[in-house]
Design a protein around this motif. Structure first.
Motif, short mmCIF file in Angstrom:
data_model
loop_
_atom_site.label_atom_id
_atom_site.label_comp_id
_atom_site.label_asym_id
_atom_site.label_seq_id
_atom_site.Cartn_x
_atom_site.Cartn_y
_atom_site.Cartn_z
N LEU A 69 14.63 129.80 34.06
CA LEU A 69 15.64 130.64 33.44
C LEU A 69 15.33 130.88 31.98
O LEU A 69 14.75 130.04 31.31
CB LEU A 69 17.02 129.98 33.57
CG LEU A 69 17.52 129.69 34.98
CD1 LEU A 69 18.90 129.06 34.91
CD2 LEU A 69 17.56 130.95 35.82
N SER A 70 15.77 132.03 31.46
CA SER A 70 15.60 132.32 30.05
C SER A 70 16.59 131.47 29.25
O SER A 70 17.55 130.92 29.79
CB SER A 70 15.86 133.80 29.77
OG SER A 70 17.24 134.09 29.93
N LEU A 74 20.24 130.17 30.49
CA LEU A 74 20.57 128.76 30.47
C LEU A 74 21.86 128.51 29.69
O LEU A 74 22.72 127.74 30.12
CB LEU A 74 19.44 127.95 29.83
CG LEU A 74 18.24 127.60 30.70
CD1 LEU A 74 17.18 126.91 29.86
CD2 LEU A 74 18.66 126.71 31.86
N ALA A 75 21.98 129.17 28.53
CA ALA A 75 23.14 128.94 27.66
C ALA A 75 24.44 129.36 28.32
O ALA A 75 25.51 128.85 27.97
CB ALA A 75 22.95 129.70 26.35
N ASP A 202 26.87 124.64 22.98
CA ASP A 202 27.85 125.05 23.99
C ASP A 202 27.36 124.58 25.34
O ASP A 202 26.62 125.27 26.03
CB ASP A 202 28.02 126.57 23.97
CG ASP A 202 28.95 127.08 25.06
OD1 ASP A 202 29.70 126.27 25.64
OD2 ASP A 202 28.92 128.30 25.34
N GLY A 203 27.76 123.39 25.73
CA GLY A 203 27.26 122.80 26.96
C GLY A 203 27.93 123.28 28.22
O GLY A 203 27.37 123.13 29.31
N LEU A 219 25.26 117.61 24.79
CA LEU A 219 24.10 118.48 24.63
C LEU A 219 23.65 118.51 23.17
O LEU A 219 22.44 118.50 22.89
CB LEU A 219 24.41 119.89 25.11
CG LEU A 219 23.25 120.88 25.05
CD1 LEU A 219 22.05 120.39 25.86
CD2 LEU A 219 23.70 122.26 25.55
N ALA A 220 24.59 118.51 22.23
CA ALA A 220 24.22 118.49 20.82
C ALA A 220 23.47 117.21 20.47
O ALA A 220 22.48 117.24 19.72
CB ALA A 220 25.47 118.62 19.95
N ALA A 221 23.91 116.08 21.00
CA ALA A 221 23.22 114.81 20.74
C ALA A 221 21.81 114.86 21.31
O ALA A 221 20.85 114.40 20.68
CB ALA A 221 24.00 113.65 21.35
#
Length: 274
Positions: A69-70, A74-75, A202-203, A219-221
């Motif tokens: 996926l791009s 993904l986002a 933005d998980g 996700l940030a961690a």
């Protein structure tokens, strides 16, 4: 010891390296910022969760193209969509980590294997951070609901220059930490607002970066630990990653202890052979 460590971390605030440098207890040695702890479990003992593969397969079937996926695609997808449900059920029981929180850790691990393929960050390392920071978002009675929000919100004390802290004046007009005078560490992974401003993620794919949401915070961690082309499958890479999160040898040992504990807990489960 665990409760003391959690309280210390809430007081210090994750990522507030300028605050950490002002504290003397349990800090790294006088050898400087590059000093590494010793006698830690080997980084390759990390565990990557199995992926359902459903997101990639669905995209491949629709487009007839590569199953990769791009970044934009993904986002837009919640990280938790890629996590195998049977693995979640078994591992949540084995580790005593709340299932919804574990899904966020595993989803973050799987996401960075795509966005930072050299990193290979295991879910159990993220879980080690979550355990030390806020007992997986349960500090002082907080809980994570099915949507992923941690309630009540977890805030550290004001970083107001009192003994043991440097003064960090408000940087977000209280938007994240509810304090318009001083900054505070926030959320289940304890970010200070200025750090969240540049590393926030933005998980869950809702278009909002919220440090009080477990998917976003996990996700940030993970991104924080993997940035800079870091390879955490090496002992040095893993140790430096955790030290970048908190420049404390004692803290790094605590995270390593939980990381290994969670790995060991999965060895007797159905995924042990993988």
């Amino acid at each position: 010891m665990m409760k003391r460590t959690i309280l210390e971390r809430l007081t210090l605030g994750a990522f507030a390296l300028m605050v950490l440098s002002a504290c003397t207890n349990d800090q790294q040695s006088s050898k400087g910022a590059d000093a590494l702890p010793t006698h830690l479990p080997s980084a390759p003992l990390q565990v990557l969760p199995p992926s359902t593969g459903s997101a990639d397969q669905a995209e491949s079937e629709v487009s007839g193209q590569s199953d990769q996926l791009s970044a934009t695609e993904l986002a837009e997808r919640p990280t938790t969509d890629a996590v195998d449900n049977s693995w979640l059920d078994a591992t949540a029981i084995a580790t005593d980590i709340p299932r919804r929180v574990l899904a966020a850790y595993a989803g973050a691990s799987l996401r960075v294997t795509q966005t930072y393929p050299q990193c290979q960050l295991g879910w159990n390392t993220i879980a080690g951070l979550g355990a030390v920071e806020t007992l997986h978002g349960t500090y002082q009675g907080a809980n994570t609901d099915e949507s992923g929000l941690v309630r009540p919100k977890i805030y550290g004390p004001a970083l107001d220059g009192s003994p043991g802290f440097m003064a960090i004046e408000d940087t977000d007009d209280g938007a994240l930490d509810g304090d318009k005078e001083w900054d505070r560490a926030v959320g289940p992974l304890q970010f200070i607002p200025s750090t969240w401003d540049y590393i926030g993620q933005d998980g869950n794919g809702d278009g909002i970066k919220d440090p009080h949401h477990i998917d976003d915070a996990a996700l940030a961690a993970a991104v924080y630990l993997c940035q800079g082309q870091r390879d955490v499958t090496t002992d040095e890479g893993w140790q430096r990653g955790i030290l970048s999160y908190n420049r404390s040898i004692a803290y790094t040992h605590h995270v390593a202890t939980y990381t290994e504990e969670y790995r060991q807990a999965t060895l007797s489960g159905p995924e042990a052979a993988e």
